[in-house]
Design a protein around this motif. Structure first.
Motif, PDB file in Angstrom:
ATOM      1  N   VAL A  55       0.870  -1.175   0.000  1.00 26.37           N
ATOM      2  CA  VAL A  55       0.000   0.000   0.000  1.00 26.37           C
ATOM      3  C   VAL A  55       0.906   1.222   0.000  1.00 26.37           C
ATOM      4  O   VAL A  55       1.853   1.290   0.790  1.00 26.37           O
ATOM      5  N   ASP A  56       0.637   2.201  -0.881  1.00 27.37           N
ATOM      6  CA  ASP A  56       1.524   3.356  -0.945  1.00 27.37           C
ATOM      7  C   ASP A  56       1.194   4.387   0.122  1.00 27.37           C
ATOM      8  O   ASP A  56       0.259   4.224   0.906  1.00 27.37           O
ATOM      9  N   ARG A  57       1.946   5.470   0.162  1.00 31.28           N
ATOM     10  CA  ARG A  57       1.820   6.472   1.218  1.00 31.28           C
ATOM     11  C   ARG A  57       0.467   7.178   1.190  1.00 31.28           C
ATOM     12  O   ARG A  57       0.045   7.764   2.185  1.00 31.28           O
ATOM     13  N   ALA A  58      -0.245   7.115   0.045  1.00 37.39           N
ATOM     14  CA  ALA A  58      -1.568   7.720  -0.054  1.00 37.39           C
ATOM     15  C   ALA A  58      -2.682   6.740   0.302  1.00 37.39           C
ATOM     16  O   ALA A  58      -3.858   7.080   0.226  1.00 37.39           O
ATOM     17  N   GLY A  59      -2.311   5.512   0.669  1.00 35.83           N
ATOM     18  CA  GLY A  59      -3.306   4.510   1.035  1.00 35.83           C
ATOM     19  C   GLY A  59      -3.825   3.696  -0.124  1.00 35.83           C
ATOM     20  O   GLY A  59      -4.803   2.950   0.023  1.00 35.83           O
ATOM     21  N   VAL A  60      -3.183   3.795  -1.296  1.00 37.45           N
ATOM     22  CA  VAL A  60      -3.617   3.038  -2.473  1.00 37.45           C
ATOM     23  C   VAL A  60      -3.090   1.609  -2.391  1.00 37.45           C
ATOM     24  O   VAL A  60      -1.882   1.388  -2.282  1.00 37.45           O
ATOM     25  N   ASP A  61      -4.001   0.645  -2.435  1.00 37.51           N
ATOM     26  CA  ASP A  61      -3.654  -0.775  -2.435  1.00 37.51           C
ATOM     27  C   ASP A  61      -3.206  -1.156  -3.837  1.00 37.51           C
ATOM     28  O   ASP A  61      -3.977  -1.054  -4.798  1.00 37.51           O
ATOM     29  N   LEU A  62      -1.961  -1.599  -3.978  1.00 33.53           N
ATOM     30  CA  LEU A  62      -1.435  -1.931  -5.296  1.00 33.53           C
ATOM     31  C   LEU A  62      -1.901  -3.283  -5.799  1.00 33.53           C
ATOM     32  O   LEU A  62      -1.739  -3.590  -6.983  1.00 33.53           O
ATOM     33  N   ALA A  63      -2.481  -4.093  -4.912  1.00 34.99           N
ATOM     34  CA  ALA A  63      -3.300  -5.254  -5.284  1.00 34.99           C
ATOM     35  C   ALA A  63      -2.634  -6.235  -6.232  1.00 34.99           C
ATOM     36  O   ALA A  63      -3.285  -6.876  -7.046  1.00 34.99           O
ATOM     37  N   GLU A  64      -1.314  -6.370  -6.136  1.00 35.30           N
ATOM     38  CA  GLU A  64      -0.577  -7.311  -6.983  1.00 35.30           C
ATOM     39  C   GLU A  64      -0.876  -7.110  -8.462  1.00 35.30           C
ATOM     40  O   GLU A  64      -1.000  -8.052  -9.234  1.00 35.30           O
ATOM     41  N   GLN A  65      -0.968  -5.851  -8.851  1.00 34.97           N
ATOM     42  CA  GLN A  65      -1.133  -5.478 -10.248  1.00 34.97           C
ATOM     43  C   GLN A  65       0.091  -4.680 -10.700  1.00 34.97           C
ATOM     44  O   GLN A  65       0.748  -4.028  -9.889  1.00 34.97           O
ATOM     45  N   PRO A  66       0.412  -4.721 -11.993  1.00 34.77           N
ATOM     46  CA  PRO A  66       1.531  -3.910 -12.469  1.00 34.77           C
ATOM     47  C   PRO A  66       1.343  -2.436 -12.108  1.00 34.77           C
ATOM     48  O   PRO A  66       0.251  -1.886 -12.230  1.00 34.77           O
ATOM     49  N   MET A  67       2.406  -1.810 -11.666  1.00 33.56           N
ATOM     50  CA  MET A  67       2.383  -0.401 -11.284  1.00 33.56           C
ATOM     51  C   MET A  67       2.651   0.454 -12.523  1.00 33.56           C
ATOM     52  O   MET A  67       3.716   0.344 -13.138  1.00 33.56           O
ATOM     53  N   PRO A  68       1.712   1.311 -12.925  1.00 34.79           N
ATOM     54  CA  PRO A  68       1.947   2.124 -14.118  1.00 34.79           C
ATOM     55  C   PRO A  68       2.860   3.303 -13.811  1.00 34.79           C
ATOM     56  O   PRO A  68       2.814   3.871 -12.716  1.00 34.79           O
ATOM     57  N   PRO A  69       3.686   3.714 -14.764  1.00 30.78           N
ATOM     58  CA  PRO A  69       4.513   4.906 -14.559  1.00 30.78           C
ATOM     59  C   PRO A  69       3.679   6.177 -14.712  1.00 30.78           C
ATOM     60  O   PRO A  69       2.629   6.171 -15.373  1.00 30.78           O
ATOM     61  N   ASP A  70       4.162   7.266 -14.141  1.00 35.15           N
ATOM     62  CA  ASP A  70       3.502   8.555 -14.336  1.00 35.15           C
ATOM     63  C   ASP A  70       3.601   9.017 -15.783  1.00 35.15           C
ATOM     64  O   ASP A  70       2.684   9.650 -16.311  1.00 35.15           O
ATOM     65  N   HIS A  71       4.733   8.686 -16.425  1.00 39.49           N
ATOM     66  CA  HIS A  71       4.979   9.105 -17.802  1.00 39.49           C
ATOM     67  C   HIS A  71       5.352   7.855 -18.614  1.00 39.49           C
ATOM     68  O   HIS A  71       6.522   7.452 -18.625  1.00 39.49           O
ATOM     69  N   PRO A  72       4.388   7.225 -19.285  1.00 39.46           N
ATOM     70  CA  PRO A  72       4.685   6.000 -20.030  1.00 39.46           C
ATOM     71  C   PRO A  72       5.641   6.264 -21.203  1.00 39.46           C
ATOM     72  O   PRO A  72       5.466   7.211 -21.963  1.00 39.46           O
ATOM     73  N   THR A  73       6.656   5.437 -21.302  1.00 39.43           N
ATOM     74  CA  THR A  73       7.598   5.448 -22.418  1.00 39.43           C
ATOM     75  C   THR A  73       7.986   3.993 -22.667  1.00 39.43           C
ATOM     76  O   THR A  73       7.595   3.103 -21.913  1.00 39.43           O
ATOM     77  N   THR A  74       8.785   3.744 -23.685  1.00 42.52           N
ATOM     78  CA  THR A  74       9.424   2.446 -23.750  1.00 42.52           C
ATOM     79  C   THR A  74      10.513   2.395 -22.680  1.00 42.52           C
ATOM     80  O   THR A  74      10.961   3.438 -22.168  1.00 42.52           O
ATOM     81  N   ALA A  75      10.945   1.190 -22.343  1.00 38.60           N
ATOM     82  CA  ALA A  75      12.010   1.067 -21.343  1.00 38.60           C
ATOM     83  C   ALA A  75      13.279   1.760 -21.821  1.00 38.60           C
ATOM     84  O   ALA A  75      14.002   2.377 -21.022  1.00 38.60           O
ATOM     85  N   GLU A  76      13.556   1.696 -23.124  1.00 39.59           N
ATOM     86  CA  GLU A  76      14.774   2.291 -23.656  1.00 39.59           C
ATOM     87  C   GLU A  76      14.701   3.821 -23.674  1.00 39.59           C
ATOM     88  O   GLU A  76      15.724   4.496 -23.553  1.00 39.59           O
ATOM     89  N   GLU A  77      13.497   4.370 -23.844  1.00 44.11           N
ATOM     90  CA  GLU A  77      13.344   5.824 -23.917  1.00 44.11           C
ATOM     91  C   GLU A  77      13.199   6.480 -22.550  1.00 44.11           C
ATOM     92  O   GLU A  77      13.220   7.719 -22.445  1.00 44.11           O
ATOM     93  N   ALA A  78      13.064   5.680 -21.498  1.00 44.67           N
ATOM     94  CA  ALA A  78      12.818   6.238 -20.161  1.00 44.67           C
ATOM     95  C   ALA A  78      13.914   7.204 -19.705  1.00 44.67           C
ATOM     96  O   ALA A  78      13.605   8.282 -19.175  1.00 44.67           O
TER      97      ALA A  78
END
Length: 243
Positions: free
Chosen positions: A204-227
């Motif tokens: 659970v993150d600092r805001a109380g969001v249960d991550l529920a064993e799901q992939p965590m999305p990035p704030d800014h989606p890119t390819t891994a190489e472009e990150a």
């Protein structure tokens, strides 16, 4: 100790004949790399299994010292968690503690009972009132921007490090969604030599969001190489430009 009911994404039975995961020694795979011309420090955190206490301490100390040494010449940070499949989270969380504010960074929530906070202190991180792996107390560097990179190979305890930066006003993440192994697990050795891994709680993150064993999305989606390129652009927008 198992702190809840089990049956998560990483629960399972590992055959006793299966080779163990390799450990990258901190001296062989250094966690610090600095882009001096840009005044940006990249912290590459290699995977780290569950070795003895000496290696855990060495990893945390190397990371914390690297941050402290680089700080006077740094205006922004990149924490690279890509291709890091897990292991022990405390050497990394204690080592990265200078970039995290003191207080709860995340928590473990079992199916029944109360959540347990993972706390950041001046001298590291741990559950309860003290650091699990202690570093020398350092001045906090929490007023500078931090870009966190991850991909689909960022898993388990490395997702815990990513979770610790979620919700901070000076942090943003880049890349692809993580592996989704956001859970706390207990390991039980069976009589035949096999190892049984049971999931007992979720992140659970600092805001109380249960991550529920799901992939965590990035704030800014890119390819891994472009990150990294996207992270550098974001840092420049926040005043951390090339010298």
């Amino acid at each position: 100790m198992l702190i809840g009911t089990f049956g998560g994404a990483v629960s399972g039975r590992i055959d006793g004949t299966r080779p163990g995961l390799g450990l990258r020694h901190p001296q062989h795979d250094r966690p610090l790399r600095q882009h001096r011309s840009r005044k940006i420090t990249t912290l590459r955190l290699p995977e780290f299994g569950a070795p003895g206490a000496d290696l855990q301490q060495e990893y945390a100390d190397a990371l914390a010292r690297g941050i402290t040494d680089a700080a006077p010449q740094t205006c922004g940070w990149i924490v690279d968690l890509r291709d890091n499949t897990g292991g022990n989270m405390y050497p990394m969380l204690s080592g990265i503690a200078p970039l995290l504010p003191n207080g709860p960074a995340m928590s473990f929530r079992p199916r029944t009972g109360s959540a347990v906070d993972v706390m950041v202190h001046d001298n590291g991180a741990g559950m309860g009132g003290e650091a699990e792996i202690k570093i020398d107390a350092t001045t906090k560097i929490t007023d500078q921007p931090v870009a966190v990179l991850f991909n689909d190979m960022t898993a388990s305890s490395r997702e815990a490090v990513a979770t610790a930066f979620r919700g901070l006003p000076n942090a943003a993440s880049f890349g692809t969604p993580t592996a989704g192994y956001t859970s706390a697990n207990s390991v039980h050795r069976l009589p035949d030599g096999a190892v049984l891994v049971l999931t007992g709680a979720v992140y659970v993150d600092r805001a109380g969001v249960d991550l529920a064993e799901q992939p965590m999305p990035p704030d800014h989606p890119t390819t891994a190489e472009e990150a990294p390129t996207a992270a550098l652009a974001w840092l420049r927008e926040r005043g951390c430009a090339a010298a």
